[in-house]
Write a protein that holds these residues in place. Sequence first.
Motif, PDB file in Angstrom:
ATOM      1  N   ASP A   5       0.833  -1.207   0.000  1.00  0.00           N
ATOM      2  CA  ASP A   5       0.000   0.000   0.000  1.00  0.00           C
ATOM      3  C   ASP A   5       0.865   1.255   0.000  1.00  0.00           C
ATOM      4  O   ASP A   5       0.480   2.293  -0.528  1.00  0.00           O
ATOM      5  CB  ASP A   5      -0.884   0.025   1.248  1.00  0.00           C
ATOM      6  CG  ASP A   5      -1.829  -1.162   1.294  1.00  0.00           C
ATOM      7  OD1 ASP A   5      -2.355  -1.521   0.224  1.00  0.00           O
ATOM      8  OD2 ASP A   5      -2.017  -1.737   2.379  1.00  0.00           O
ATOM      9  N   GLY A  29      -1.731  -1.822   6.888  1.00  0.00           N
ATOM     10  CA  GLY A  29      -1.429  -1.135   8.144  1.00  0.00           C
ATOM     11  C   GLY A  29      -0.209  -1.649   8.883  1.00  0.00           C
ATOM     12  O   GLY A  29       0.114  -1.162   9.961  1.00  0.00           O
ATOM     13  N   GLU A  43       1.117   4.059  -2.921  1.00  0.00           N
ATOM     14  CA  GLU A  43       1.598   5.392  -2.547  1.00  0.00           C
ATOM     15  C   GLU A  43       3.082   5.295  -2.195  1.00  0.00           C
ATOM     16  O   GLU A  43       3.491   4.372  -1.488  1.00  0.00           O
ATOM     17  CB  GLU A  43       0.808   5.890  -1.319  1.00  0.00           C
ATOM     18  CG  GLU A  43       1.153   7.307  -0.900  1.00  0.00           C
ATOM     19  CD  GLU A  43       0.415   7.754   0.383  1.00  0.00           C
ATOM     20  OE1 GLU A  43      -0.166   6.895   1.070  1.00  0.00           O
ATOM     21  OE2 GLU A  43       0.457   8.952   0.685  1.00  0.00           O
ATOM     22  N   ILE A 424       1.936   9.224  10.369  1.00  0.00           N
ATOM     23  CA  ILE A 424       1.259   8.128   9.674  1.00  0.00           C
ATOM     24  C   ILE A 424       0.775   7.106  10.704  1.00  0.00           C
ATOM     25  O   ILE A 424       1.559   6.649  11.544  1.00  0.00           O
ATOM     26  CB  ILE A 424       2.228   7.466   8.664  1.00  0.00           C
ATOM     27  CG1 ILE A 424       2.621   8.489   7.579  1.00  0.00           C
ATOM     28  CG2 ILE A 424       1.600   6.212   8.045  1.00  0.00           C
ATOM     29  CD1 ILE A 424       3.734   8.029   6.660  1.00  0.00           C
ATOM     30  N   GLN A 428      -1.787   5.087   7.173  1.00  0.00           N
ATOM     31  CA  GLN A 428      -2.576   6.221   6.675  1.00  0.00           C
ATOM     32  C   GLN A 428      -1.991   7.542   7.183  1.00  0.00           C
ATOM     33  O   GLN A 428      -1.783   7.680   8.397  1.00  0.00           O
ATOM     34  CB  GLN A 428      -4.022   6.144   7.192  1.00  0.00           C
ATOM     35  CG  GLN A 428      -4.796   4.916   6.748  1.00  0.00           C
ATOM     36  CD  GLN A 428      -5.041   4.897   5.249  1.00  0.00           C
ATOM     37  OE1 GLN A 428      -5.322   5.923   4.650  1.00  0.00           O
ATOM     38  NE2 GLN A 428      -4.910   3.733   4.638  1.00  0.00           N
ATOM     39  N   THR A 429      -1.784   8.485   6.293  1.00  0.00           N
ATOM     40  CA  THR A 429      -1.319   9.792   6.740  1.00  0.00           C
ATOM     41  C   THR A 429      -2.451  10.498   7.475  1.00  0.00           C
ATOM     42  O   THR A 429      -3.562  10.625   6.953  1.00  0.00           O
ATOM     43  CB  THR A 429      -0.870  10.646   5.537  1.00  0.00           C
ATOM     44  OG1 THR A 429       0.265  10.006   4.932  1.00  0.00           O
ATOM     45  CG2 THR A 429      -0.469  12.048   5.976  1.00  0.00           C
ATOM     46  N   SER A 438      -7.021  13.584   8.038  1.00  0.00           N
ATOM     47  CA  SER A 438      -7.798  12.346   8.155  1.00  0.00           C
ATOM     48  C   SER A 438      -8.975  12.571   9.088  1.00  0.00           C
ATOM     49  O   SER A 438      -8.942  13.453   9.952  1.00  0.00           O
ATOM     50  CB  SER A 438      -6.897  11.234   8.704  1.00  0.00           C
ATOM     51  OG  SER A 438      -7.657  10.156   9.186  1.00  0.00           O
TER      52      SER A 438
END
Length: 450
Positions: A5, A29, A43, A424, A428-429, A438
């Motif tokens: 990811d 994750g 990404e 992060i 996820q940022t 987020s």
Amino acid sequence: MSRLDLILKNGQFETHGREAPLDIGVADGKIVELEPNLTSAREIIDCAGLHIFPGLIDSHVHFNDPGRAHWEGIETGSRALAAGGGTMFFDMPLNSSPPTLDGESFDLKRGVAEKTSLTDFALWGGLTPGNLNKLEELAERGVIGFKAFMSNSGIEDFPRADDHTLREGMRQAAKLGKIVAVHAESEPMTGKLATEALAQGRITVRDYLDSRPVAAELEAISRAIELGGETGCALHVVHVSSGAGVMLVKAGRERGVDVTCETCPHYLTLIAEDMEKLGAVAKCAPPLREKAVAESLWQRGRAAKVNTIGSDHSPAPPDMKVDENFFKVWGGISGIQHTLPLLITEGCVKRNVDLWLIERLTSSAVANRFSLSDKGRIGIGWDADFALVDLKAEFTVRAEDLFYRHKQSPYVGRALTGRVVRTILRGQTIFRDGKIVSRPAGKFVEPTRR
Ligand code: ZN
């Protein structure tokens, strides 16, 4: 579609002996690859010029939710944490209302946090004279540990643990496999000194400082260690403010007691004189210490005798911070957003402290002490929690950049080195270039049974 990811490329980080440079590959994750020249992912973040810390874990915050979210709240508090490179907090059982003293209040707080927290979280339960019969239900729900006050907590619904309560609570905690954290200051000593000062009309900052001497901390630490040794309970002394306190804890450990200690950035970066200059915004208990005591804490920290660093972020509305009697001003420092830059500036830049030590005290050491198996380390299988920091960037703390509900902090105006540019959480940022990017994504984390 790629198996990965996310790839973090070209960043510096602690590789635990492996040859650098390595890229970090993330899937679902988790960190799944640490290899040079990873190429294909949904990404890719170029981390050239940045240091990659494991996400900071702050084991000591007071977000006061539910019930007193107007003081801070989990939503604003966790945003500020993320802006400081944090990916997980442990919320103290006070000053939420109700305080976290039983299963019901625990469920209530967990529910609020699951809806509003930007970062992962764990919850402390309280240990007070009235809830010894609730420790088991709190343990069943996965509390990170139990927090007790050896001096007055300042709030009525969270009474101090007398020695009998503390001993009994520790006995139970040992059986339940839970750690007990103590606020260690002698109530007989601090209470008497405060009463005397007030009776004589001595109400200044200096009078407050004089009412909470280092000796009061040392006496309480010694007592807690004795009880820890007798009951076999794991003990964590929070916000130790003196090098002498750290050495007491070390001595306890050396004779077999399972005891560790935390200090806070404010004891390392502010001194008693600052409390006199800044007033209410710098009030805390134990209070800020004289310069030599603060330096003694650096010495012990540098020698790795301090076990963890937590912010003890504890805000209150500005109107609670005003009173001509300094004893009546609500205590608590807002600092969660600047733990890393404060430690980098005052530690690495000014005192040549090893960056690795700062990293360890704010992440892996916390995860180890509190049995978080997936957090605190950049390694295969760990959660993909990171703080990307420009170690050379200099900035000045401005009130308008604070994510706190109340834009106050003793650090406003201070020049710091080491800017968190991105945070992060599990791949996820959540924070980037000064902005939260987020929605609340935090999960409850339970310690693995000790
Ligand atoms: Zn606290």
